[in-house]
Design an enzyme around this catalytic site. Structure first.
Site, PDB file in Angstrom:
ATOM      1  N   LEU A 559       0.644  -1.376  -0.386  1.00  0.00           N
ATOM      2  CA  LEU A 559      -0.415  -0.023   0.189  1.00  0.00           C
ATOM      3  C   LEU A 559       0.809   0.900  -0.080  1.00  0.00           C
ATOM      4  O   LEU A 559       1.660   1.271   0.427  1.00  0.00           O
ATOM      5  CB  LEU A 559      -1.220   0.513   1.433  1.00  0.00           C
ATOM      6  CG  LEU A 559      -1.804  -1.511   1.276  1.00  0.00           C
ATOM      7  CD1 LEU A 559      -2.552  -1.077   2.432  1.00  0.00           C
ATOM      8  CD2 LEU A 559      -2.332  -1.356   0.543  1.00  0.00           C
ATOM      9  N   ASP A 601       1.531  -3.284   5.715  1.00  0.00           N
ATOM     10  CA  ASP A 601       0.800  -3.629   4.431  1.00  0.00           C
ATOM     11  C   ASP A 601       0.880  -3.617   3.002  1.00  0.00           C
ATOM     12  O   ASP A 601       0.111  -3.714   2.585  1.00  0.00           O
ATOM     13  CB  ASP A 601       0.458  -1.856   4.296  1.00  0.00           C
ATOM     14  CG  ASP A 601       2.038  -0.932   3.807  1.00  0.00           C
ATOM     15  OD1 ASP A 601       3.648  -2.056   4.483  1.00  0.00           O
ATOM     16  OD2 ASP A 601       2.036  -0.452   3.721  1.00  0.00           O
TER      17      ASP A 601
END
Length: 696
Positions: A559, A601
């Protein structure tokens, strides 16, 4: 009826039954021994004839077998018009002629229908081709019968109508090439010589015959027709059986025995016939080497010595009767009368349930029996009282133990009918309130539970014990899991099987196992596969690619705008974002694909079996990656609560960088795949993020 009367009747009946049985058994064994003599004599006679009379015949059969397998004979049968093949074949025939006992051979071929013969005389030496066979000639029927028969060789006793030879025993051996019959070769032996040798082996009271399957006599030793006083002519082959046995049914009985030996494979059989107006024993034995039957006639007079011994039975019976009378008198005096008195005392014990003063009856062993009976009564009463006390104590212990068992414990039969219920837990779980007591558990429980229960009962029925079978039940709106332990109750032969069933509640254990499995293989926050499960799924994808030849793909994504959100609003809001990312990823792929949280992430997607072509598979993987990128780039609506303020919605835009690595059918290491995808992902970040890069 008194014991003395019974014993007298028993003694008399024993004497009569014994004498009758002895007489019948003696008669039976006389007949049996005669039959056994005939069987043994038949086997000995056949063996003797095989060694002395039929050995030359078997030797000729073996020579004919070797001759039929000679390559020169096979070539002559196939190429008789070729002079060279024909010359070599005749040379081989001539070489075997000197080995045959009769110095004679013959050869007949299917293709040319030519019949060759040389019997050692000058008149046939210059012209071995004697004549051409014809299917319309009855004298040539032997040839067509032999070539059509499945038997590789056969014996034929007959005159030679063409060559005017005396009656011969012809050995016809097929010339075979694979399944094809090329002709017949063999030799002939004078029937007169064979019968003279058989005649020389004649034994007094014993006659030997050799017959074919049609019961036509081929050889015999001085056999006399039943309707004449002279012997049949030696030159007359195929003498029928009805010329020997005239009594009605003898020939039919012999035909049944012959068929029985052919079908059953038994070695020999014996029957009774009449020959020359006298009873004889006829032994029959099948000789597969010749496809003939050996018959041995034995005069029944040889068994008369055993029948004469029956006259001694009467003498033995008188002596036996005298012995029985003496035994009866002694038993009456020393055993029966004292036993009657002892029986009277036993009756008193049975009626009064107390031991009266016993009078010692009889002498010796009977007196000792009276004393021991008195001691036995006292011992049995003491033992019975002690046993009842122990049974009561053990019953109380068992009841206390069963009351302490928290699990379901009950007894059922093979049809699921409950016999006993040993705990309240059983009554609550496994018995419906409105069910009758005679209703089977197979009708009360769910189908899945019944299937498990039947499997456990079947295993216990086979091995005596079954453990580990589990099933679930809906109990008070909750799912409860039970593990069965089933044992087969001991029972007498012929009684129905009964089983003791212990259903242990393992619901907590099952829940703990599910929780452990979830912690071991799934991410606690997103419920996606963790690294351990990812490694397993990646290995499976590589193995499937190798097996099917199709490429797979590995997507490694990160991300791009996650850390600022985490720093601004805290980990709780960041966790909301990760959970929604996980949901969006799962919606973008197939059910067979794997989505895993790699850490923080970072996420990994494994695409299984795309296409066999690498370029097409890469395009398919890029399409999925682009779909994921666009889906993750959509705005997120997150709930944020700061202090005591009411929650508010934060709109966040979060892109992703995706690296792609192709799973090749020849890929050997999953770690290399992860490094390649990770490298492609960092390449995407370096190129400006929010994009997809494939490893080249």
């Amino acid at each position: 009826m008194k014991l003395q009367t019974k014993f007298s009747i028993l003694m008399l009946s024993t004497f009569c039954v014994f004498m009758i049985a002895f007489w019948l058994v003696t008669q039976y064994w006389t007949t049996r021994i005669n039959s056994e003599w005939a069987i043994r004599l038949t086997e000995t006679q056949v063996t003797f004839d095989m060694q002395r009379t039929l050995r030359p015949l078997l030797r000729e059969i073996n020579l004919a077998k070797q001759l039929a397998a000679e390559p020169a004979i096979l070539n002559m049968a196939l190429h008789e018009n070729d002079a060279s093949y024909r010359q070599r074949g005749i040379a081989v025939l001539e070489s075997y002629r000197t080995q045959f006992q009769s110095q004679r051979y013959f050869a007949a071929f299917t293709q040319s229908q030519h019949y060759f013969l040389n019997d050692g005389e000058k008149r046939s030496a210059s012209n071995l081709l004697r004549y051409t066979l014809s299917p319309h000639s009855s004298s040539d029927a032997w040839f067509y019968k032999a070539t059509a028969s499945p038997q590789i060789y056969a014996l034929n006793v007959d005159l030679d109508a063409h060559l005017k030879l005396d009656t011969q025993v012809w050995i016809n051996h097929l010339i075979k090439l694979g399944d094809k019959t090329l002709g017949v070769v063999g030799t002939g032996i004078s029937l007169k010589n064979l019968e003279q040798e058989t005649e020389a082996l004649k034994q007094q009271g014993i006659h030997s015959l050799w017959v074919d399957r049609a019961l036509k006599i081929q050889l015999h030793s001085a056999l006399t027709r039943d309707d004449e006083t002279r012997e049949p002519e030696l030159g007359n082959p195929h003498l029928p059986m009805n010329a020997v046995f005239k009594r009605r049914g003898d020939v039919a009985q012999l035909e049944q025995v012959v068929q029985h030996l052919l079908v059953s494979g038994e070695k020999s059989a014996t029957l009774r016939v009449e020959y020359q107006g006298k009873p004889h024993l006829l032994g029959v034995m099948y000789v597969p080497e010749l496809d003939w039957f050996a018959l041995t006639l034995m005069d029944s007079v040889q068994g008369k010595q055993l029948q004469q011994a029956l006259s001694q039975v009467m003498i033995f019976g008188v002596i036996f009767l005298g012995v029985l009378l003496i035994v009866w008198f002694c038993l009456n005096r020393w055993v029966l009368f004292p036993l009657v008195r002892l029986q009277h005392n036993m009756a008193l014990v049975e009626l009064n349930n107390s031991l009266p003063p016993l009078l010692i009856t009889g002498t010796g062993e009977v007196a000792q029996l009276s004393r021991r009976f008195e001691k036995m009564v006292h011992h049995i009463r003491d033992y019975q009282a002690n046993l009842e006390a122990k049974v009561l104590a053990r019953t109380q212990d068992l009841d206390a133990t069963l009351a302490a068992i928290p699990d379901a414990l009950f007894e059922i039969d093979s049809w699921g009918m409950r016999q006993k219920i040993a705990s309240n837990y059983s009554a609550d779980i496994f018995v419906k309130q409105d069910a009758g007591t005679n209703e089977s558990l197979f009708d009360l429980l769910p189908v899945e539970a019944v299937s498990v229960l039947k499997s456990a009962l079947h295993e216990a029925q086979q091995t005596g014990l079954s453990r580990g079978h589990q099933f679930s039940l809906q109990v008070n709106s909750q799912v409860r899991w039970f593990e069965l332990s089933v044992s087969l109750k001991p029972h007498l032969k012929g009684e129905d099987d009964h089983f003791i069933v212990l259903a242990h509640d393992v619901t907590i254990l099952k829940q703990a196992e599910e929780q452990i499995r979830s912690l071991a293989f799934y991410d606690a926050l997103t419920q996606l596969a963790n690294r351990r499960l990812l490694n397993e799924r990646l290995k499976q994808a590589m193995a499937a690619s190798k097996r099917s030849g199709r490429y797979g793909a590995l997507l490694f994504l990160d991300l791009d705008n996650f850390k600022p959100l985490n720093d601004a609003y805290g980990h709780e809001v960041g966790d909301q974002l990760l959970v929604e990312v996980a949901q969006r990823l799962t919606q973008c792929v197939r059910a067979v694909d794997t989505v895993a949280r790699f850490g923080g992430d970072e996420f990994v997607v494994v695409l299984h079996e795309l296409n066999e072509d690498a370029i097409v598979a890469t395009q398919q993987a890029l399409q999925v990656a682009e779909k994921i990128r666009l889906t993750l780039a959509a705005p997120y609506h997150l709930s944020v609560a700061i202090g005591n303020q009411p929650p508010r919605t934060v709109h966040h835009q979060c892109a992703s960088s995706i690296g792609l690595s192709l799973i090749s059918p020849h890929q050997a290491c999953e770690e290399t795949l992860l490094k390649q995808a990770d490298s492609a992902m960092y390449q995407a970040k370096q190129q400006g993020r929010n994009r997809v890069c494939a490893h080249v």
